[in-house]
Design an enzyme around this catalytic site. Sequence first.
Site, mmCIF file in Angstrom:
data_model
loop_
_atom_site.group_PDB
_atom_site.id
_atom_site.type_symbol
_atom_site.label_atom_id
_atom_site.label_comp_id
_atom_site.label_asym_id
_atom_site.label_seq_id
_atom_site.Cartn_x
_atom_site.Cartn_y
_atom_site.Cartn_z
ATOM 1 N N GLU A 39 43.473 39.214 38.352
ATOM 2 C CA GLU A 39 44.084 39.068 37.031
ATOM 3 C C GLU A 39 44.913 37.782 36.930
ATOM 4 O O GLU A 39 46.035 37.772 36.411
ATOM 5 C CB GLU A 39 44.929 40.299 36.704
ATOM 6 C CG GLU A 39 44.118 41.592 36.691
ATOM 7 C CD GLU A 39 44.900 42.802 36.207
ATOM 8 O OE1 GLU A 39 46.147 42.697 36.049
ATOM 9 O OE2 GLU A 39 44.286 43.859 35.967
ATOM 10 N N GLU A 75 38.102 47.852 38.061
ATOM 11 C CA GLU A 75 39.134 48.880 38.178
ATOM 12 C C GLU A 75 39.127 49.750 36.929
ATOM 13 O O GLU A 75 39.084 49.233 35.807
ATOM 14 C CB GLU A 75 40.541 48.270 38.332
ATOM 15 C CG GLU A 75 40.817 47.600 39.658
ATOM 16 C CD GLU A 75 42.250 47.064 39.735
ATOM 17 O OE1 GLU A 75 43.076 47.444 38.865
ATOM 18 O OE2 GLU A 75 42.534 46.269 40.638
#
Length: 513
Positions: free
Chosen positions: A126, A273
């Site tokens: 991220e 995820e």
Amino acid sequence: MAISKLMLVLLFLTQAVNTSSQVKEEEENVPFVGVNIGTDVSNLPEASELVAFLQVQKITHVRIYDANADILKALSGTKIRVVISVPNNQLLAIGSSNASAAAWIDRNVAAYYPETLITGVSVGDEVLSSVASLGPLLVAAMESLHNALVASNLHQHVKVSTPHAASIILDPFPPSQAYFNESLVPVVLPLLRFLSRTSSPLMMNLYPYYVFMQNKGVVPLDNALFKPLTPNKEMVDPNTLLHYTNVLDAMLDAAYFSMKNLNVTDVPVLVTETGWPARGDSNEPYATKDNADTYNSNLIRHVFDRSGTPLHPETTSSVFIYELFNEDLRAPPVSEANWGLFYGNTTPAYLLHVSGIGTFLANDTTNQTYCIAMDGFDSKTLQAALDWACGPGRANCSDIQPGETCYQPNNVKSHASYAFDSYYQKEGKAPGTCDFKGVAMITTTDPSHGSCIFPGSKKVSNKTKEVVNSTISSSAGEKLRFKTFNSIKISAINNVLHIFLAAYLPTLLLGLL
């Protein structure tokens, strides 16, 4: 004549190889469910024990947050596929130096492949939303790592990408109006072009849990949990009139529309995820075991059903569940330590309802599970299932006859629960044996009461029990059988080819002389 025979041989060889390659490609394109393995666990198993546990649970894909040498060694020869990661703190060195990237690939990929089936490298985590200053180096690091894979001739087997938070996409609903944050486009566009050129996926971390928590009153809980919806509760995109029955599909299509806005239409999304916490503090009342069980169980079914998304019904994204173990060393809030399917000692945090989709995550590690009737079904439906269990299913229903120990309470639900558990235990708790057309569920709570002892509670003799393989009845099961058949077909092709060459090739070649 000899030339004609040789041509026939070559034609046969070409067709066999093409068929084998096609079947192998079809197998690799089957969507999967994997798990993320975090290591902030106080009693994390040793690498060899961890891999043995993965095999017991029939977990075929994992993702780790580094390139742990012990885990990679332990995975050798197991056929478990693994995505390894470049931590954010290594991006600067790799993005600035081709030599550093090459050394990283040599040390963490080439040293283990193909004995350890490394399928991907996730570069950073991220980065664009958490460490924006590293953004300009992100694509450079990916290019350098890919070039190192090319130099090692591994680029066809190991794909390079980077996981993104859902927050890089703005206005995600309706999906047709979604777009990438414009301030990130200078990085996102070359990144997408890299993924397109290298046939790599866009990695996204997608959490319907957070969408629900941030939009309570707007997004119903049932939509976030993949629960069946009546048409009036489905989310509708007013621009496309596509109907969305769950939040995850809407998030996936938002990513596809965002890419389309940048003229990129050939990059699939890989969900690196997703999950649901099983426990939270007072501010997270929906972080419960029941909701976590419902989300992850329905997620697994959704992937194996291969129904795709409303925009792309032909494409089902693979997913990695976050996560395998509860990371009890995580800092608050409470939910941060409670995303796991299991505790660090490998006992289940809760038992998923995944019967009927194969053996994935369906093995009973506690040996204390029972099959009972679910709430909410009418007596007629339960009676039909009860009749099947005691009839064609050959469950032992003697204890629910009048005057016997489990006759009371005298109602269909109680009798059905006993019959279901009798059948489930008789079949060795095999996958698919606690379903009964959706009216049964697996529980870890012993349903015995008073003098009524359920079959799963009775002492089992030390004699080895024969586990009966169940027939998978769901559409996902059909696809899993097709995959197994493909493997058999490849083996058969190779065997026939070997026999053919051994028997006839020398004769044919001599005929040419």
